[in-house]
Every structure is written in C-alpha cells, then in structure tokens.
Scaffold this active site. Structure first.
Site, PDB file in Angstrom:
ATOM      1  N   LYS B  95       7.155 -34.687  -0.556  1.00 32.80           N
ATOM      2  CA  LYS B  95       8.081 -35.331  -1.492  1.00 32.80           C
ATOM      3  C   LYS B  95       9.307 -35.940  -0.808  1.00 32.80           C
ATOM      4  O   LYS B  95       9.883 -36.900  -1.297  1.00 32.80           O
ATOM      5  CB  LYS B  95       8.547 -34.317  -2.551  1.00 32.80           C
ATOM      6  CG  LYS B  95       7.416 -33.733  -3.406  1.00 32.80           C
ATOM      7  CD  LYS B  95       6.906 -34.705  -4.429  1.00 32.80           C
ATOM      8  CE  LYS B  95       5.827 -34.071  -5.317  1.00 32.80           C
ATOM      9  NZ  LYS B  95       5.217 -35.055  -6.231  1.00 32.80           N
ATOM     10  N   GLU B 117      13.036 -35.602 -12.173  1.00 28.08           N
ATOM     11  CA  GLU B 117      12.268 -34.585 -12.872  1.00 28.08           C
ATOM     12  C   GLU B 117      11.573 -33.754 -11.808  1.00 28.08           C
ATOM     13  O   GLU B 117      11.376 -34.223 -10.686  1.00 28.08           O
ATOM     14  CB  GLU B 117      11.226 -35.228 -13.782  1.00 28.08           C
ATOM     15  CG  GLU B 117       9.920 -35.660 -13.076  1.00 28.08           C
ATOM     16  CD  GLU B 117      10.113 -36.743 -12.018  1.00 28.08           C
ATOM     17  OE1 GLU B 117      11.108 -37.494 -12.125  1.00 28.08           O
ATOM     18  OE2 GLU B 117       9.296 -36.835 -11.078  1.00 28.08           O
ATOM     19  N   SER B 384      -0.268 -31.044   1.410  1.00 29.01           N
ATOM     20  CA  SER B 384       0.933 -31.738   0.931  1.00 29.01           C
ATOM     21  C   SER B 384       2.183 -30.867   0.964  1.00 29.01           C
ATOM     22  O   SER B 384       3.291 -31.377   1.035  1.00 29.01           O
ATOM     23  CB  SER B 384       0.690 -32.267  -0.481  1.00 29.01           C
ATOM     24  OG  SER B 384       0.301 -31.216  -1.344  1.00 29.01           O
TER      25      SER B 384
END
Ligand code: PLP
Lengths: 259, 403
Positions: B95, B117, B384
């Site tokens: 991210k 969010e 990830s």
C-alpha cells in the site's frame, strides 16, 4: 406531462419511498401535493447512499430492510398519478438499482406510470449519452444536479442536458439540514442562468421558512428532503401525512394563503 | 485502454472495455478533473518521478526481493516458486507505493488535508505514515468491525498522528468506510485530497493507483530475467479492490504466455453474503463511482460480504480486473477462509515468513496448483503484506483448530 411550478418559489418534496411503508409514502405524497408541493421526488432506497446524510441514510436502510424495490416505487408512482394528475413526479435514485432493472424497462414502465422526470444522483453528463437517449425516447425529463464546485463549462453541459428543471446543490456536502443558507447557492443559480431558461430548484439543507423565503429571491423552487424525511421518521405512521402537510404549509405561508 | 487529460467532450476517460468510468455526485467532478490534470502533469514531469523513486528506494525500501522459496517448492513438490516480497516494505504492505505517489500529488495540488478509507488497516497505516512524513492532516475511515479485528493497526495509525473515525453503517467494513470517506470528500472537497487505497472508484483512481503499483511487476520482470533468464509461467496475487494484483500483473499483460491468476476471498461458503468472490457470485453494476462486477441482489442492493481477511472483504472489484476477466487474459479463482489459514501455517513453517491473511489467499492458490505442475514451471506469488497485524485473528482461529 411537463413539470410546472405554479407559484414562486415552487416546492419540490423528496420522500424516501417505502419509509415507513409504501402505503404511508403514498398518503404522505398526496398530503404534500394538497399542501402545495409542485413536484414529488420519490427516492428509491439504496444500500449505499453515499451522497446522503444520516437522516436519509436511516430512511433508506429502513426501506431496504422492508424489501422496497424499484418496481415497488414505480407502482407507487402510478398510484399517486391516478389520484393527483397535476403534480410533477420524479424518480430519484442511485444508478445501480436502475441499471439492474434495465434502463429501457425502467424508462418504459416509469413513463407508463405517469412519471415526468428522473434524477440519478451518481449520473454525470459525460456518462449520460445512452441514458439521455432512452429517457428521451420515453418522454421522461432528465434532471441533473449542478454543484457550487462545477465550473461554467460543466454548468453549460448540465443545463443543456436537463429538462423540466435544473437542480442546484446549495453547498458542497451531503444531504441534511443546516442552519443558514450559504452564499454558494445564489452564486450558483446566477451562473446557471447564463445557460438555461429552465426553472432552477435549489436543494440540500432547505428546512425552514426563512430558507425558502431567501431562495425565493433568486431561485424558482426549493427542494425539501431531509427535513421532510426526519418528520416522517419522528411521526407515528398515521400522523405523518398531516404532520407533513402542516410543515409544508408553514414553509410558504404566503403561497398557502394565495391558493 | 485509458486516456488522460485531453479526452474529447462526451467521451469518458478511464474505461477498461465496458468497465470503469465515473459515477459520482456532481460535486466531486471538479476535484476528479483537477486530480486527473495534476496526475497527467506529474506523469510528464521528471522531477516528480525522481522524487517518487527516491522515496520508494530510501524510505519504503524498494526494490523488494524476488525470493526463491526453496523449502516451499520442495514441500509442494511441483512448480518452482518465487515470492515477491512486498511484505518487506516499510509499513508492511504494498500500500505504501500508492500512498507515496498520491501524497506527492496532493502536495503538488496544495491540499493539506488527506482522507482515506481502510479495511485491513494497511492502507490506513500507509496513509498515516505518508501524512506524518509530509506534515499533512490525516483522517482515516474504518468500519467498526475492521477496527475490532485489526486493532493493532488502529493503534499504529493513532500513534502516527492520524484520526481514525469508526464507521457503524452497513456491515461496518471496507465498503461502509468508503461511503463515509466519500461523504467527507463531497463536504470538504475544496481543501481535501481523497487518498483512495485501491484500483477502485471513479477515473482517474483505477488508472493512477495501478500506475503507482506497476513498479511491482516492473521489478519482478527484471529480477526474473536476471535469475532465470525467462518470464514466469504464472503470477498469482490476491484481489481485494485489486491494487497489488494490478501492480503484479500489469507489465505481463502483453506476455500472453504468463498466466495471471487473481485470488478472491471464498470466505466460509458460496451463498451471497458468505464470501467476496465477485467473479463467482457478482454481476456488472455501479458501486462507489465505477462500473464493475458487484455482489448484489435482484433489486440492485449491494450484498454483505464475508472474509477472514478484512482487506478482501469488499463487494466490488477494480474495473480493470473486470475487463481482464471478461477478455480471459487473467483468471480469477477463490480461496476460502480455511485454505487461507492453512496457507499461513504452510508459509510460516516452510519459509519463516508470516504473510498477511490477504496475501495468504495467493499462497493458498499456489499450494493448490503447484503440486500438479512440472519442476520446470515457475510460479511467482505476490506476498502483498506481512501478517503481524493478524496475530489476534490467527491466535484465535488456529488455536480453535488445535494447531
Ligand atoms: C496486505 C494486503 N494485501 C492485499 C490487500 C487487498 O487490497 P488490493 O486488492 O487493493 O491489493 C490489502 C488491503 O487491505 C492488504 O492489506
């Protein structure tokens, strides 16, 4: 049937269809029309009302929980049309329920039900080619939202694509009551006038006679939504129509007298 | 597939086949257009790339290793398995790639307030981190259910100076957090940048977020050629909104021999509400600004979802995945909660690597297909994120199962 505002300022009343139930919405709509509403917007309840504040969110949640569907709202529109021929009827929805129902089928049935116009909260002019074609084919007026943040080029396109009236959003924000009207609304209406001769209705946050009077100075109509839905929420089911009628008459005392 | 700024009037940019587009309240249009232009300008500006590359290297820790997982390969007894170690990045997940990119962009646009969010909390933590780094105000919306199950990340965000606002509507998960972030954005659009955390939402987000993650497959490609002298046979990634998967797939899309496999959350069953496998139970629809596959009922109401992993627990999927799905270029499968928990144990035991529950979905698919493949086949799994945030859930779930 063309949408008309019989008096100035005209009054558009938003109701979340199916809250507390469909029969109640019908009775409230009829009472609102008899109290002077020129146009009724029937809100199709949606699971994810991201442009709405807490009041309409709660109403949508209740109506969705009762299983209120787009087909029910079309049926409701037909019933209202049967008993009140003059008032404007607009279906107000997020796009997904309409898409799922089928745009063509929705427009055909809405037209048959006597609906005059359609407002899709999350439909912008750039995405609307097909949408406009189908609405036009069925004689439905597309009503678009104009925002204080919309630059003039967008206002021109919004004005050009709209029929019936243009809905000017009074401020940047979601639906819900507020204390005073900001200067945003007047600015926006002035800018919009350059591009259209259609009536301009101002909504979002309109909840008091003072707001309606202030809007009457520069706009053609006021849209009252959350304030109405909040009264429906707070009223006993059988009292809701008379509470709404009283509230509406109080919003425009002068007009109510003139009728 | 997508075009930037100078799109002719009447044609909406940001389409992936039939999918994508812009379905938003009019109030947001000016901000989306501003963002689109700022992004196009930044893309053309070598300074922007230099700044971003420096931050990705010295702050986030790129490039991430492409690691040959020998013990996992032996254990599964089939294809040769490589892991792309996005879990080693600063803040613990991919991210941060997107947050650094959008943070720089917000700074260029002069926006000092950031909203975001978060589901698993990883995007919230990465947003809070970047805001701390750039001295920006940060508000993160998070469903109350996710605040409960990813509590550690809530503390991290607060420590980093972000305000975490709990969202109690709907299923109190990612979708509801996005609704609330969009309401904030509509209200404060003149001063605020919405740092959306996946390849979701209205144009330009799906394109822009994908571009900020393309570095994953760019590195994978180079590293693979260095190590093996050829491209992999398949790339596997989990798909929530789809950002890590788009990042891992993108540079291989033209290489038709590389299978691209997206893994959705199979949850605890196949009924509507029990999973988040949009390509199995969903149909095309509009949710939160974009046209893509949506889990919904006959009336067009969006369904509830379930997954053991908060980051995959979402009713829609990025529109570019919808296009890759329909064209058949990428394949989409699902891994259920149990297979996912088993995959966490497998990777921990064989490699000493604790994947995030999201990433473990990709590991589970790898464990399913690797054994029947040849040792000459090469699989790359995009890990990830790391699983530290999931220790509470793992302690509970795995103890229950007597592990
Ligand atoms: C580690 C990790 N992987 C994957 C995801 C899912 O998001 P996306 O599909 O956008 O990569 C998340 C989201 O929270 C995450 O934290």
């Amino acid at each position: 049937m063309p949408i008309r505002f019989a008096s100035k300022p005209g009054l558009v009343v938003y109701l979340t269809a199916g809250d507390p139930d469909l029969d109640a919405t019908r009775e409230i709509a009829v009472a609102a029309i008899d109290a002077g509403a020129d146009v009724i917007e029937l809100g199709v309840p949606f699971s994810d009302p991201l442009a709405d504040g807490p009041v309409i969110q709660r109403a949508s949640e209740r109506a969705v929980a009762r299983g209120t569907k787009l087909s029910d709202v079309l049926g409701l529109a037909a019933e209202i049309r049967k008993v009140r021929r003059e008032a404007g009827l607009v279906i107000f929805s997020y796009y997904n329920p309409v898409l799922r129902y089928g745009l063509e089928r929705f427009c055909k049935e809405a037209s048959e039900a006597g609906v005059d116009g359609v407002l899709i909260t999350d439909m912008i002019v750039e995405e609307a080619d097909e949408y406009l074609k189908v609405l036009e084919a069925h004689g439905l007026a597309p009503i678009f939202l104009a925002a204080p943040t919309s630059p003039d080029e967008r206002l021109a396109r919004i004005a050009k694509a709209s029929r019936g009236f243009v809905y000017a959003i009074s401020r940047t924000g979601i639906t819900g009551a507020q204390q005073t009207m900001t200067g945003d609304a007047e600015q926006l209406v002035k800018r919009l006038r350059k591009y259209t001769a259609l009536p301009i209705a101002v909504g979002f946050g309109v909840s008091k006679p003072e707001h309606v009077a202030a809007l009457g100075e520069f706009a053609d109509a006021a849209v009252v939504g959350s304030a109405i839905v909040a009264i429906v929420e707070a009223s006993a089911r059988e009292d809701a129509p008379s509470s709404i009628a009283r509230f509406i008459k109080g919003l425009r005392p002068a007009v109510a007298l003139a009728r | 597939m997508s075009t930037a700024a100078n799109t002719p009037a009447g044609v909406v940019a940001g389409r992936f086949g039939a999918y994508g587009g812009r379905f938003v309240p009019e109030t947001l249009m000016a901000a989306l257009e501003e963002l689109e232009h700022a992004y196009a300008e930044a893309q053309a500006d070598p300074d922007f790339h230099a700044q971003l590359d420096l931050l990705l290297r010295d702050y986030a820790g790129r490039p991430t290793p492409l690691y040959y997982a020998q013990r996992l390969t032996e254990e599964l007894g089939g294809a040769k398995i490589y892991l792309k170690r996005e879990d080693l990045l600063h803040t613990g997940a991919h991210k941060i790639n997107n947050c650094l990119g959008q943070g720089l962009l917000a700074r260029r646009m002069g926006k000092k307030r950031i909203i975001a969010e978060t589901g698993a909390g990883q995007h919230g933590v990465a947003s809070a981190t970047v805001c701390a780094l750039f001295g920006m105000e940060c508000v993160v919306y998070m469903g109350e259910e996710d605040m409960r199950r990813q509590e550690l990340n809530v503390y991290r965000m607060r420590l980093l100076g972000a305000e975490v606002r709990g969202v109690s509507s709907g299923s109190k998960t990612l979708k509801d957090a996005i609704n609330e972030a969009m309401r904030d954005w509509v209200t404060n659009v003149r001063t605020t940048h919405y740092l959306l955390g996946s390849v979701l939402g209205a144009h330009p987000y799906p394109t822009m977020v994908r571009d900020f993650h393309r570095v994953i497959s760019r590195e994978m490609r180079t590293q693979m050629l260095e190590k093996e002298g050829r491209l992999p046979d398949a790339v596997i990634a989990c798909v929530g909104g789809g950002s890590n998967a788009m990042g891992a797939f993108f540079e291989f899309i033209e290489d038709k021999n590389v299978r691209l496999i997206g893994v959705e959350a199979g949850g605890r069953g196949t009924g509507l509400g029990e999973h988040a496998a949009r390509f199995q139970g969903g149909s095309p629809g509009v949710l939160q600004g974009t046209y893509s596959y949506v889990l919904q009922d006959d009336a067009g109401q969006v369904s509830l979802t379930h997954s053991v992993s908060a980051g995959l627990d979402y009713a829609s999927i990025g529109p570019e995945h919808a296009a890759l799905h329909d064209s058949g270029r990428a394949e989409y499968v699902s891994a259920d909660d149990n297979a996912t928990l088993e995959a966490v144990k497998l990777l921990a035991r064989t490699e000493g690597i604790l994947p995030a529950l999201e990433s473990a979905h990709a590991v589970a698919e790898c464990a399913r297909i690797a054994p029947s493949m040849s040792p000459r086949d090469i699989l790359v799994v995009n890990v990830s994120g790391r699983g530290d945030k999931d220790m509470g859930i793992l302690a509970r779930e795995l103890n229950l199962k007597g592990a």
